[in-house]
Design an enzyme around this catalytic site. Structure first.
Site, PDB file in Angstrom:
ATOM      1  N   GLN A   1       0.821  -1.211   0.000  1.00  0.00           N
ATOM      2  CA  GLN A   1       0.000   0.000   0.000  1.00  0.00           C
ATOM      3  C   GLN A   1       0.859   1.267   0.000  1.00  0.00           C
ATOM      4  OE1 GLN A   1      -2.673  -0.445   3.350  1.00  0.00           O
ATOM      5  NE2 GLN A   1      -3.165  -2.526   2.722  1.00  0.00           N
TER       6      GLN A   1
ATOM      7  N   HIS B   1      -1.158   0.030   5.744  1.00  0.00           N
ATOM      8  CA  HIS B   1      -1.756   0.917   6.742  1.00  0.00           C
ATOM      9  C   HIS B   1      -0.902   2.150   7.051  1.00  0.00           C
ATOM     10  CE1 HIS B   1      -4.568  -2.434   8.511  1.00  0.00           C
ATOM     11  NE2 HIS B   1      -4.520  -2.439   7.186  1.00  0.00           N
TER      12      HIS B   1
ATOM     13  N   TYR C   1     -10.477   5.546  19.974  1.00  0.00           N
ATOM     14  CA  TYR C   1     -11.429   4.926  19.055  1.00  0.00           C
ATOM     15  C   TYR C   1     -11.359   3.405  19.039  1.00  0.00           C
ATOM     16  CZ  TYR C   1     -12.923   9.506  17.996  1.00  0.00           C
ATOM     17  OH  TYR C   1     -13.469  10.765  18.147  1.00  0.00           O
TER      18      TYR C   1
ATOM     19  N   TYR D   1      -9.047 -11.415  10.245  1.00  0.00           N
ATOM     20  CA  TYR D   1      -9.163 -12.138   8.988  1.00  0.00           C
ATOM     21  C   TYR D   1      -9.120 -13.644   9.163  1.00  0.00           C
ATOM     22  CZ  TYR D   1      -8.641  -7.667   6.631  1.00  0.00           C
ATOM     23  OH  TYR D   1      -8.840  -6.383   6.192  1.00  0.00           O
TER      24      TYR D   1
END
Length: 389
Positions: free
Chosen positions: A95, A167, A270, A281
């Site tokens: 990513q 991420h 959070y 997963y």
């Protein structure tokens, strides 16, 4: 195939190689999307190689697009296109790569000769480590088809750099008053750093425009990087935006389920990886958000995931019924997801399927909506109203 490659190589907005790297955030291959009579017309404008972010220059309307391998291209309203030189070397893979692009507030000159800009990218470290970096630079445009980044200075880094290539998050947003720069910092698929206040992984940070921690941050009396932190317990934030009331929201990938839209409050936790509305997963259960009322609760969650790319709060006049609503791009729910805000909660209003994964969204100067498809050959799309729906 050879002819196609040559044509793309010669195009100033041409595409080159691979599609999205890692699927570790729920970014799966798209399922077929049917035309459901959407209330907009779609005009393909250009193509890019793995586009990730875009930003309009407020003064000229010129659109700048980042490509993950480390290129910034631009397109003027008259169709003139070009490339930006001086882009930092990026750690491309998974990513990782070139990320967000943002103009400093208040720059409205009628000529694009010099602007202050901010950009983010994945940066290699020692050994097999990487981390996101954010830089500030002067964007200098001396020719219609050529701009350069000058005086580039790194003003922020994820610490520590870690292994892996997922991420990063590295979305950027300025507060409406232009006084503060907010950066979304993913937990780099390491989970536990999101709860560790000694690192800036899994956090949203608030800085002054020069990169120094802002006074009044929740942990301002602590040493760096704790004094940067605005909120924590985040997983992979791929959207960061302010609503018309000046409130900050984030859009966050969950694991196997549990994508979130959050109203971001200073000092709030959070919950990741303590709680989620999705599971690991490998099937291991995670306690749900509702089991921890002491932690910040999401405005809305999605299970199954939509795998969001980015979002905006629409403020234009072209789609008046959408004003004040969140328009969210989907990588699994390919297309747009429209969400209405009620207080500190959110309600999904509609989905508009499209042919491909949508990575990025921006509102144009005239209120039209612009999208970037994900991956190799990702098209720049302009949406204008048709009066339907």
């Amino acid at each position: 195939m050879i002819a196609r490659q040559l044509l793309l190589a010669l195009s100033p907005l041409g595409i080159a190689l691979a599609s999205c790297g890692s699927a570790a955030t729920g970014e799966k291959a798209p399922s077929p999307a049917a035309d459901s009579g959407t209330p907009f017309a779609v005009e393909p404008v250009a193509q890019f190689d793995e586009p990730w972010a875009m930003a309009f220059d407020a003064g000229t309307g010129t659109l700048f697009v980042t490509e993950r391998k480390g290129t910034i291209r631009f397109r003027a309203p008259d169709g003139t296109s070009g490339e930006v030189t001086g882009v930092p070397k990026v750690a491309y893979g998974g990513q990782g790569g070139l990320g967000d692009f943002l103009f400093a507030p208040g720059q409205t000159g009628a000529t694009l000769d010099r602007r202050v800009v901010y950009l983010s990218w994945a940066e290699a470290g020692q050994g097999d480590t990487r981390g996101a970096a954010v830089g500030r630079a002067d964007l200098v445009c001396t020719e219609p088809t050529r701009c350069s980044l000058q005086n580039l200075k790194v003003i922020w880094r994820q610490v520590p750099k870690v292994s892996g290539s997922g991420h990063y998050s590295h979305r950027l947003a300025f507060s409406p008053d232009g006084q503060y720069l907010f950066i979304a910092s993913g937990e780099r698929q390491k989970m536990t750093p999101a709860q560790d206040l000694g690192t800036n992984l899994g956090k949203i940070v608030r800085l002054l425009p020069d990169g120094t921690p802002a006074q009044g941050n929740p942990f301002a009396d602590k040493p760096a990087p704790t004094n940067q932190i605005w909120s924590y317990g985040h997983r992979n934030v791929l959207g960061l935006a302010f609503d018309a009331q000046g409130r900050l929201w984030d859009l966050e990938h969950g694991p196997a389920g549990g994508d979130e839209l959050n109203l971001v409050r200073p000092g709030a936790n959070y919950g990741w990886p303590l709680v989620s509305d999705g599971d690991h997963y490998d099937g291991r259960a995670i306690p749900r958000n509702a089991t921890r009322p002491d932690l910040a609760q999401s405005a809305i969650t999605w299970n199954p995931v939509i795998a969001p790319g980015d979002f905006i709060f629409y403020s234009g006049d072209r789609f008046p019924a959408w004003k004040g609503q969140a328009l969210i791009t989907g990588l699994v729910a390919t297309g747009l997801v429209r969400v209405r805000i009620e207080g500190d909660k959110a309600i999904e209003e509609a989905r508009y399927p499209m042919d491909n994964r949508i990575r990025e969204i921006r509102q144009g100067p005239d209120g039209a909506i612009w999208l970037l498809e994900d991956g190799e050959g990702g098209r720049l799309l302009k949406l204008t109203p048709t009066g339907a729906g």
